[in-house]
Design an enzyme around this catalytic site. Structure first.
Site, PDB file in Angstrom:
ATOM      1  N   GLY A  66       0.794  -1.229   0.000  1.00 61.24           N
ATOM      2  CA  GLY A  66       0.000   0.000   0.000  1.00 61.24           C
ATOM      3  C   GLY A  66       0.823   1.276   0.000  1.00 61.24           C
ATOM      4  O   GLY A  66       0.343   2.317   0.454  1.00 61.24           O
ATOM      5  N   SER A  67       2.039   1.226  -0.553  1.00 63.09           N
ATOM      6  CA  SER A  67       2.852   2.452  -0.510  1.00 63.09           C
ATOM      7  C   SER A  67       2.263   3.547  -1.401  1.00 63.09           C
ATOM      8  O   SER A  67       2.332   4.738  -1.058  1.00 63.09           O
ATOM      9  CB  SER A  67       4.307   2.158  -0.891  1.00 63.09           C
ATOM     10  N   HIS A 118       0.610   1.243 -13.350  1.00 63.13           N
ATOM     11  CA  HIS A 118       1.327   0.063 -13.838  1.00 63.13           C
ATOM     12  C   HIS A 118       2.817   0.397 -13.779  1.00 63.13           C
ATOM     13  O   HIS A 118       3.213   1.501 -14.154  1.00 63.13           O
ATOM     14  CB  HIS A 118       0.884  -0.226 -15.278  1.00 63.13           C
TER      15      HIS A 118
HETATM   16  C1  GRF Z   1       3.125  -0.962  -7.708  1.00 62.19           C
HETATM   17  O1  GRF Z   1       4.357  -1.284  -8.255  1.00 62.19           O
HETATM   18  C2  GRF Z   1       2.134  -0.664  -8.794  1.00 62.19           C
HETATM   19  O2  GRF Z   1       2.721  -0.161  -9.952  1.00 62.19           O
HETATM   20  C3  GRF Z   1       1.527  -2.006  -9.077  1.00 62.19           C
HETATM   21  O3  GRF Z   1       1.473  -2.641  -7.835  1.00 62.19           O
HETATM   22  C4  GRF Z   1       2.477  -2.120  -6.961  1.00 62.19           C
HETATM   23  C5  GRF Z   1       1.811  -1.713  -5.701  1.00 62.19           C
HETATM   24  O4  GRF Z   1       2.740  -1.348  -4.721  1.00 62.19           O
HETATM   25  N1  GRF Z   1       0.246  -1.882  -9.727  1.00 62.19           N
HETATM   26  P1  GRF Z   1       2.218  -0.704  -3.359  1.00 62.19           P
HETATM   27  O5  GRF Z   1       1.272  -1.728  -2.710  1.00 62.19           O
HETATM   28  O6  GRF Z   1       1.524   0.566  -3.669  1.00 62.19           O
HETATM   29  O7  GRF Z   1       3.444  -0.512  -2.521  1.00 62.19           O
END
Ligand code: GRF
Length: 258
Positions: free
Chosen positions: A63-64, A158
């Protein structure tokens, strides 16, 4: 491209806007006279009165990106609900820590109390009056009925430069492996509106990072993720402030006040 500078006659400060595409502002400049943007419940951008948006964020992992969006004070909207297929993931924990309701979708053997597609649609549209759905690392397919309930109002990030390196099966480190194997010298995140297919919806913004000869998927992922945390909140802020326009051929673009 038929984009020309124009004046919107308004009685406040004159500003210059540049068409914004990822980390670099390129090409197209227009001028307008606008009200200042403030943090009150309603704000003016150009000629339009904009009310705060209700946001839903879908997460499956750390969820960053969700945190980056939640912590960005430029966003004229509130995260009303988080949806997850993994109720103990980092994103869901962060939501609960910040008193944001968490819905589980879909129902599964592990989570029999998860929502049906119909119940999720009702929760989003009726219970939470969601204006914009933000997919932030959500790993399950979104049902067509929900995509169609949010036309031009559902976005995804993405970790590669679409339309290359996308589609079914290309997610997470698989994207970065494919980029490295291809010999591409650049990569970076793409923010796009969501349609019924994988990664094919209209591109809103991208930013670019180098791919180095000694990169592995982890080093490249870290470089791209850093840009995601910059790009995604900027896009959400632009959508919430109605700074997204659509070309006649269905391509969206962001105008950024400098
Ligand atoms: C990110 O790399 C995003 O591009 C992809 O999933 C990942 C999610 O990372 N769709 P986070 O959970 O937001 O850290």
């Amino acid at each position: 491209m038929a984009l020309h500078g124009r004046f919107v006659h308004y009685h406040h400060q004159k500003r210059r806007e540049t068409l914004y595409m990822g980390s670099s502002a390129i090409g197209y400049t227009r001028y307008y006279i606008c009200h200042s943007i403030d943090q009150s419940s309603e704000t003016f951008t150009g000629e339009t009165r904009v009310s705060r948006k209700n946001l839903a964020v879908f997460v499956s992992g750390g969820g960053s990106n969700f945190r980056a969006i939640h912590q960005d004070s430029r966003i004229h909207g509130d995260i009303a609900v988080v949806v997850t297929n993994a109720p103990s993931c980092g994103g869901a924990v962060y939501a609960r820590d910040h008193d944001i309701p968490v819905l589980v979708y879909p129902a599964s053997d592990r989570h029999p109390d998860g929502l049906s597609p119909e119940a999720l649609a009702t929760a989003l549209t009726t219970q939470y009056s969601i204006d914009l759905v933000i997919l932030a690392g959500y790993m399950k397919l979104i049902p067509d009925s929900i995509v169609q309930s949010f036309p031009r109002a559902m976005v995804n990030i993405h970790p590669g430069l679409l339309p290359s390196f996308g589609g079914k099966g290309l997610y997470g480190s698989r994207v970065h492996s494919a980029v490295i194997s291809s010999g591409a010298r650049v990569s970076g995140p793409t923010v796009h509106f969501v349609d019924e297919e994988y990664d094919t919806g209209p591109i809103l913004a991208q930013s670019v990072v180098p791919v180095y000869p000694d990169d592995d998927p982890d080093t490249l992922a870290a470089r791209v993720l850093k840009q995601e945390h910059i790009l995604y909140p900027q896009c959400i802020a632009a959508i919430c402030n109605d700074r997204v326009s659509w070309r006649d051929d269905g391509i969206p673009y962001i105008w950024k006040a400098l």
